[in-house]
Write a protein that holds these residues in place. Sequence first.
Motif, PDB file in Angstrom:
ATOM      1  N   CYS A   1       0.835  -1.198   0.000  1.00 30.38           N
ATOM      2  CA  CYS A   1       0.000   0.000   0.000  1.00 30.38           C
ATOM      3  C   CYS A   1       0.870   1.248   0.000  1.00 30.38           C
ATOM      4  O   CYS A   1       1.770   1.367   0.821  1.00 30.38           O
ATOM      5  CB  CYS A   1      -0.898  -0.028   1.231  1.00 30.38           C
ATOM      6  SG  CYS A   1      -1.811   1.496   1.463  1.00 30.38           S
TER       7      CYS A   1
ATOM      8  N   SER B   1       0.019   4.111   0.811  1.00 35.52           N
ATOM      9  CA  SER B   1      -0.383   5.026   1.872  1.00 35.52           C
ATOM     10  C   SER B   1       0.186   4.640   3.231  1.00 35.52           C
ATOM     11  O   SER B   1       0.737   5.478   3.937  1.00 35.52           O
ATOM     12  CB  SER B   1      -1.903   5.099   1.926  1.00 35.52           C
ATOM     13  OG  SER B   1      -2.318   5.995   2.909  1.00 35.52           O
ATOM     14  N   CYS B   2       0.050   3.341   3.600  1.00 35.14           N
ATOM     15  CA  CYS B   2       0.526   2.938   4.926  1.00 35.14           C
ATOM     16  C   CYS B   2       1.754   2.039   4.864  1.00 35.14           C
ATOM     17  O   CYS B   2       2.325   1.703   5.885  1.00 35.14           O
ATOM     18  CB  CYS B   2      -0.600   2.270   5.715  1.00 35.14           C
ATOM     19  SG  CYS B   2      -1.173   0.715   5.012  1.00 35.14           S
TER      20      CYS B   2
ATOM     21  N   CYS C   1      -7.238  -0.850   0.546  1.00 35.01           N
ATOM     22  CA  CYS C   1      -6.230  -1.415   1.442  1.00 35.01           C
ATOM     23  C   CYS C   1      -6.935  -2.009   2.667  1.00 35.01           C
ATOM     24  O   CYS C   1      -7.863  -1.423   3.201  1.00 35.01           O
ATOM     25  CB  CYS C   1      -5.261  -0.312   1.865  1.00 35.01           C
ATOM     26  SG  CYS C   1      -4.105  -0.813   3.137  1.00 35.01           S
TER      27      CYS C   1
ATOM     28  N   CYS D   1      -5.674   0.531   5.857  1.00 38.27           N
ATOM     29  CA  CYS D   1      -6.038   1.935   5.972  1.00 38.27           C
ATOM     30  C   CYS D   1      -7.178   2.316   5.030  1.00 38.27           C
ATOM     31  O   CYS D   1      -7.581   3.466   4.988  1.00 38.27           O
ATOM     32  CB  CYS D   1      -4.819   2.828   5.715  1.00 38.27           C
ATOM     33  SG  CYS D   1      -4.203   2.737   4.024  1.00 38.27           S
TER      34      CYS D   1
ATOM     35  N   GLU E   1      -7.228   2.685   1.924  1.00 42.02           N
ATOM     36  CA  GLU E   1      -6.839   3.536   0.811  1.00 42.02           C
ATOM     37  C   GLU E   1      -7.274   2.857  -0.499  1.00 42.02           C
ATOM     38  O   GLU E   1      -6.991   1.689  -0.704  1.00 42.02           O
ATOM     39  CB  GLU E   1      -5.309   3.701   0.840  1.00 42.02           C
ATOM     40  CG  GLU E   1      -4.706   4.384  -0.351  1.00 42.02           C
ATOM     41  CD  GLU E   1      -4.822   5.899  -0.308  1.00 42.02           C
ATOM     42  OE1 GLU E   1      -5.098   6.441   0.767  1.00 42.02           O
ATOM     43  OE2 GLU E   1      -4.642   6.523  -1.369  1.00 42.02           O
TER      44      GLU E   1
HETATM   45 ZN    ZN Z   1      -2.823   1.020   3.447  1.00 44.05          ZN
END
Ligand code: ZN
Length: 115
Positions: free
Chosen positions: A73, A75-76, A89, A92, A94
């Motif tokens: 991911c 984002s995280c 995700c 998170c 996303e």
């Molecule tokens: Zn994520």
Amino acid sequence: MSFKYSSKINKLRTIALALVFIGIFIMYGGLFLQASPLFMTLLMIIGFLCIILSTVVYFWVGMISTKTVQVVCPSCGKKTKMLGRVDACMYCNEPLTLDKQLEGKEFDLKYNREL
Ligand SMILES: [Zn+2]
């Protein structure tokens, strides 16, 4: 975008878990209807079917989990599983896509139908 989407696998797991509780609740409700054996039996059967259905959903999640693509991911930074061309995700939520053409476009689960 502040609106978050939840991963499909997580959603199915939630449904399966909910079915177990609904099944137990219905069967428990049947215990209060002992005066009417017909209704009690009916509730027991419905409750039992909910639990069976939940097992089926869990099994199905296991089956489709093998078809998922593992991605990191952005984002995280965690490894998550994707189902279909677009998914969210698992950690998170996303929105993620495997298709470059869909990048930047508004997240929409209907893209999966084109698979
Ligand atoms: Zn994520």
